[in-house]
Design a protein around this motif. Structure first.
Motif, PDB file in Angstrom:
ATOM      1  N   CYS A  90      -7.806  -2.262  -1.177  1.00  0.00           N
ATOM      2  CA  CYS A  90      -8.288  -1.737   0.174  1.00  0.00           C
ATOM      3  C   CYS A  90      -9.231  -0.286  -0.017  1.00  0.00           C
ATOM      4  O   CYS A  90      -9.533   0.195   0.904  1.00  0.00           O
ATOM      5  CB  CYS A  90      -6.756  -1.326   0.703  1.00  0.00           C
ATOM      6  SG  CYS A  90      -6.052   0.441   0.035  1.00  0.00           S
ATOM      7  N   HIS A 129       0.784  -1.022   0.018  1.00  0.00           N
ATOM      8  CA  HIS A 129       0.144  -0.005   0.056  1.00  0.00           C
ATOM      9  C   HIS A 129       0.763   1.253  -0.143  1.00  0.00           C
ATOM     10  O   HIS A 129       0.321   2.430   0.475  1.00  0.00           O
ATOM     11  CB  HIS A 129      -0.828  -0.106   1.193  1.00  0.00           C
ATOM     12  CG  HIS A 129      -1.723  -1.309   1.132  1.00  0.00           C
ATOM     13  ND1 HIS A 129      -3.027  -1.547   0.270  1.00  0.00           N
ATOM     14  CD2 HIS A 129      -1.600  -2.548   1.859  1.00  0.00           C
ATOM     15  CE1 HIS A 129      -3.481  -2.770   0.611  1.00  0.00           C
ATOM     16  NE2 HIS A 129      -2.634  -3.368   1.017  1.00  0.00           N
ATOM     17  N   CYS A 157      -7.169   0.277  -5.425  1.00  0.00           N
ATOM     18  CA  CYS A 157      -6.479  -0.965  -4.809  1.00  0.00           C
ATOM     19  C   CYS A 157      -7.515  -1.574  -3.935  1.00  0.00           C
ATOM     20  O   CYS A 157      -8.631  -0.950  -3.767  1.00  0.00           O
ATOM     21  CB  CYS A 157      -5.539  -0.135  -3.595  1.00  0.00           C
ATOM     22  SG  CYS A 157      -4.713  -1.465  -2.638  1.00  0.00           S
ATOM     23  N   HIS A 176      -2.065   2.359  -5.152  1.00  0.00           N
ATOM     24  CA  HIS A 176      -1.143   1.693  -4.161  1.00  0.00           C
ATOM     25  C   HIS A 176      -0.318   0.627  -5.052  1.00  0.00           C
ATOM     26  O   HIS A 176      -0.969   0.124  -6.061  1.00  0.00           O
ATOM     27  CB  HIS A 176      -1.850   0.925  -3.221  1.00  0.00           C
ATOM     28  CG  HIS A 176      -2.187   1.985  -2.079  1.00  0.00           C
ATOM     29  ND1 HIS A 176      -2.994   1.538  -1.050  1.00  0.00           N
ATOM     30  CD2 HIS A 176      -2.112   3.173  -1.970  1.00  0.00           C
ATOM     31  CE1 HIS A 176      -3.446   2.395  -0.203  1.00  0.00           C
ATOM     32  NE2 HIS A 176      -2.710   3.607  -0.733  1.00  0.00           N
TER      33      HIS A 176
END
Ligand SMILES: [Zn+2]
Length: 326
Positions: free
Chosen positions: A177, A165, A175, A182
């Motif tokens: 996430c 990340h 990403c 990232h």
């Protein structure tokens, strides 16, 4: 002879080992992680794989000194629980994995996080054992990492090592996430698969998804990527090149900050692609390195697929490197 167990719990497979006090593998077994069900089903499947490894080592699981587990999700080592393991079935809340597994196998179970376990194994017994400091990079479904100095993992406030990340492009690709730009958004296996699918939908020819069907898989595994590259598949090449560029930028940034002696490359894709991947990563890092006259050594994780399980077993030894625990 004291024998101990280790289990690496992954989203697709689980690996169990039984080791002696010289860290020699006496038994090993591998199984599929259940795709359906709930945490208790996963615990039962883990127990079965460990029993198989113990059988090979000719020991009853209850006779093992203890068993260490490397798990994804949020691990609370003191409580023996795992919370919100997104890649495991039905694992939304908190589950007392150490107790469930301990009841099944009638021995003590301790838990740590999977990336930490694999890193400790490489630090003590593998590619990092002679390095005063190194960055570990696990290139797989996501991209995990760790920084080790003097055998100890840097913990930060609990979230250190999330090298997947680091930002390789401001406002870049989304990403898994949820944030943008990232490294994992370009280099993670899941992100790579999404990219390949988009290119295929746009009409680019690729054998990737045909290979996936032939192998009866539901995702583009490391082996499928490797095979497609061997076929000279243009889409596979483009997506993998993009991943290497992101890894080069992201890992070089971490190197510029930490100046480690080495980089240890592991994970499903890292292990599968092996030495050529380490060389390629080294090459892709070079244009980004501040101190480019003395780049760090880039090595493949030496314990391979067993690293996570061996590292988990270190959790229950006195020989544990100082960094061992969640
Ligand atoms: Zn991210």
């Amino acid at each position: 002879m004291a024998l101990r167990g280790g289990i690496d719990l992954g989203g697709t497979k689980m690996q169990a080992v039984v080791l002696d006090d010289q860290h020699q593998v006496r038994g090993q077994a591998r199984g599929q992680t259940p795709l359906q069900g709930e945490p208790a089903d996963v615990a039962r499947a883990m127990a079965a794989v460990l029993r198989e490894a113990a059988g090979e080592a000719q020991v009853d699981p209850a006779e093992l000194t203890a068993i260490g587990v490397g798990s994804p999700g949020q691990v609370d080592s003191a409580a023996g629980t795992v919370t919100n393991a997104a890649n495991l079935p039905g694992w939304r809340g908190t589950f007392p994995l150490a107790q469930a597994l301990g009841d099944e196998l009638r021995t003590t179970v301790r838990i740590t996080n999977d990336v930490g376990a694999a890193t400790d194994a490489e630090a003590l017994l593998g590619a990092g054992h002679d390095l005063a400091s190194f960055i570990a990079v696990y290139w797989g479904t996501g991209v995990g990492g760790a920084f080790v100095q003097g055998g100890r993992r840097w913990r930060g406030r609990g979230f250190a090592g999330e090298i997947g990340h680091v930002i390789v492009k401001a406002d870049g690709a989304r990403c898994p996430c949820g944030k943008r730009g990232h490294m994992e958004a370009y280099a993670g296996r899941r992100a790579m698969e999404e990219r390949a699918r988009r290119l295929a939908e746009e009409g680019h020819h690729t054998v990737l998804f045909k290979l996936m069907e032939q192998k009866g898989r539901d995702r583009l595994t490391s082996g499928i990527w490797e095979k497609a590259l061997e076929h000279g598949d243009e889409v596979a090449k483009e997506v993998v090149d993009r991943a290497y560029r992101a890894l080069g930028a992201g890992v070089a940034s971490a190197v510029n900050f930490l100046d480690p002696e080495g980089v240890v490359l592991g994970g499903g894709l890292g292990i599968r692609f092996g030495e050529p991947a380490a060389e390629r990563l080294s090459e892709e890092m070079r244009p980004h390195l501040f101190a480019d006259q003395r780049p760090p050594a880039v090595r493949v994780a030496r314990l391979g697929d067993l690293g996570g399980a061996i590292g988990a077993s270190l959790l229950v030894t006195q020989a544990a490197p100082a960094g061992v625990s969640a």
